[in-house]
Design a protein around this motif. Structure first.
Motif, short mmCIF file in Angstrom:
data_model
loop_
_atom_site.label_atom_id
_atom_site.label_comp_id
_atom_site.label_asym_id
_atom_site.label_seq_id
_atom_site.Cartn_x
_atom_site.Cartn_y
_atom_site.Cartn_z
N GLU A 23 0.82 -1.22 0.00
CA GLU A 23 0.00 0.00 0.00
C GLU A 23 0.85 1.26 0.00
O GLU A 23 0.40 2.33 -0.41
N GLN A 24 2.11 1.12 0.46
CA GLN A 24 3.03 2.26 0.46
C GLN A 24 3.80 2.39 -0.85
O GLN A 24 4.66 3.25 -0.99
N GLY A 25 3.49 1.51 -1.81
CA GLY A 25 4.11 1.61 -3.13
C GLY A 25 5.26 0.66 -3.38
O GLY A 25 5.93 0.74 -4.42
N TYR A 26 5.52 -0.26 -2.43
CA TYR A 26 6.59 -1.24 -2.62
C TYR A 26 6.06 -2.49 -3.32
O TYR A 26 4.89 -2.86 -3.16
N SER A 27 6.93 -3.13 -4.07
CA SER A 27 6.62 -4.43 -4.66
C SER A 27 7.32 -5.48 -3.80
O SER A 27 8.54 -5.55 -3.76
N VAL A 28 6.53 -6.29 -3.09
CA VAL A 28 7.07 -7.22 -2.11
C VAL A 28 7.20 -8.62 -2.71
O VAL A 28 6.22 -9.18 -3.21
N HIS A 29 8.41 -9.17 -2.67
CA HIS A 29 8.67 -10.53 -3.16
C HIS A 29 8.93 -11.42 -1.93
O HIS A 29 9.94 -11.25 -1.25
N SER A 30 8.02 -12.33 -1.66
CA SER A 30 8.11 -13.16 -0.45
C SER A 30 8.69 -14.53 -0.76
O SER A 30 8.28 -15.19 -1.72
N VAL A 31 9.65 -14.97 0.07
CA VAL A 31 10.23 -16.31 -0.02
C VAL A 31 10.37 -16.83 1.40
O VAL A 31 10.27 -16.08 2.37
N ASN A 32 10.59 -18.17 1.54
CA ASN A 32 10.74 -18.72 2.88
C ASN A 32 11.98 -19.59 3.04
O ASN A 32 12.06 -20.40 3.96
N ASN A 33 12.95 -19.43 2.12
CA ASN A 33 14.19 -20.19 2.26
C ASN A 33 15.33 -19.45 1.55
O ASN A 33 15.10 -18.56 0.73
N ALA A 34 16.55 -19.83 1.89
CA ALA A 34 17.73 -19.13 1.39
C ALA A 34 17.90 -19.30 -0.11
O ALA A 34 18.36 -18.39 -0.80
N PHE A 35 17.56 -20.48 -0.64
CA PHE A 35 17.75 -20.73 -2.06
C PHE A 35 16.92 -19.76 -2.90
O PHE A 35 17.44 -19.10 -3.82
N ASP A 36 15.63 -19.65 -2.59
CA ASP A 36 14.76 -18.74 -3.34
C ASP A 36 15.19 -17.29 -3.11
O ASP A 36 15.06 -16.44 -4.01
N ASP A 94 21.98 -4.82 8.54
CA ASP A 94 22.18 -3.37 8.60
C ASP A 94 21.30 -2.71 9.66
O ASP A 94 21.58 -1.60 10.10
N ASP A 95 20.22 -3.40 10.04
CA ASP A 95 19.32 -2.82 11.03
C ASP A 95 18.51 -3.96 11.66
O ASP A 95 18.52 -5.10 11.17
N TYR A 96 17.78 -3.64 12.75
CA TYR A 96 17.08 -4.65 13.52
C TYR A 96 15.80 -4.02 14.06
O TYR A 96 15.84 -2.93 14.64
N LEU A 97 14.67 -4.69 13.87
CA LEU A 97 13.39 -4.20 14.37
C LEU A 97 12.68 -5.33 15.09
O LEU A 97 12.59 -6.45 14.58
N GLU A 105 7.68 3.44 10.81
CA GLU A 105 9.06 3.41 11.29
C GLU A 105 9.94 2.60 10.33
O GLU A 105 11.07 2.99 10.02
N LEU A 106 9.41 1.46 9.87
CA LEU A 106 10.16 0.63 8.92
C LEU A 106 10.46 1.42 7.65
O LEU A 106 11.59 1.38 7.13
N GLN A 107 9.49 2.16 7.16
CA GLN A 107 9.69 2.94 5.95
C GLN A 107 10.76 4.01 6.16
O GLN A 107 11.60 4.25 5.29
N LEU A 108 10.76 4.66 7.32
CA LEU A 108 11.76 5.67 7.61
C LEU A 108 13.16 5.06 7.69
O LEU A 108 14.13 5.63 7.20
N ARG A 109 13.25 3.86 8.29
CA ARG A 109 14.55 3.19 8.36
C ARG A 109 15.03 2.78 6.97
O ARG A 109 16.23 2.85 6.67
N LEU A 110 14.10 2.37 6.13
CA LEU A 110 14.46 2.04 4.75
C LEU A 110 15.01 3.27 4.04
O LEU A 110 16.01 3.20 3.31
N ASN A 111 14.38 4.41 4.27
CA ASN A 111 14.85 5.66 3.65
C ASN A 111 16.24 6.04 4.14
O ASN A 111 17.09 6.49 3.35
#
Length: 220
Positions: A23-36, A94-97, A105-111
């Motif tokens: 909703e904030q304009g990001y394209s989210v790619h979800s995976v659940n393992n290191a290979f993907d 690089d960061d921890y939440l 807050e996450l968006q601000l940290r991304l910026n």
């Protein structure tokens, strides 16, 4: 659109965090393992990587240690454990939440992370780009890219003529050592393959710029 890689324990199309980021304009790619995750890191230009610390630890640690990208990584954890936070940062995060995650807050940290990694492109290229004529390899910042002999020579020829538009005819004669035929597409094919390899290594394909109707130039 800014791409976010979300490495989460259980994939869900209705992930609250993923939906809010979308909703904030990001394209989210979800995976659940290191290979993907590594496949996405090789094939997608990413703004950031969000790593759910509830993913089985071996996967999480492997991604953090073996990642092949300079993309910022933010660890998302279930607690604000000081030990876990230090551990994550030592592994390369690089960061921890800690949850619950506030999307603003996450968006601000991304910026903040995005601004931190921004370096004037001219400085980056001049300081870090290098050429290995024996292995046909270019190095850019902390990455290296192996090319074919022809791709390497094309890239280096354009680099050495920074700021100048080099015609296809000149490249064909000087690098491919033959005249450009009316329907000859060999040069375009080599340029296209080089750009594709740049993208796969998370390097800007725009380093080789097409000047419509004229030729190509090395573009900072």
């Amino acid at each position: 659109m800014n791409n976010i890689l979300f490495i989460e324990h259980i994939l869900s199309d209705k992930s609250d965090l993923g939906q809010q980021l979308s909703e904030q304009g990001y394209s989210v790619h979800s995976v659940n393992n290191a290979f993907d995750a590594l496949i996405q890191m090789e094939t997608t230009q990413l703004e950031a990587i969000l790593l759910d610390f509830s993913v089985p630890k071996m996967d999480s640690f492997w991604v953090l240690v073996a990642r092949q990208t300079r993309t910022p990584i933010i660890v998302l954890a279930d607690s604000s454990s000081e030990l876990e936070r230090i551990n994550a940062l030592e592994l390369g995060a690089d960061d921890y939440l800690a949850r619950p995650i506030n999307v603003r807050e996450l968006q601000l940290r991304l910026n903040v992370l995005h601004r931190r990694i921004q370096v004037p492109v001219n400085d980056t290229v001049n300081d870090y780009i290098g050429f290995d004529d024996t292995c046909y390899t270019i190095s850019f910042a902390d990455k290296s890219l192996v090319l074919t002999q022809t791709e390497y020579r094309l890239f280096k020829y354009l680099f050495e003529r920074q700021g100048v538009v080099v015609t296809k005819e000149e490249l064909q004669r000087r690098v491919l050592h033959k005249e450009l035929g009316r329907f000859d597409r060999n040069l375009d094919m080599h340029i296209s393959n080089t750009r594709r390899k740049l993208v796969k290594r998370n390097l800007p394909r725009e380093l080789i710029n097409t000047v419509r109707g004229q030729g190509y130039s090395f573009n900072f």
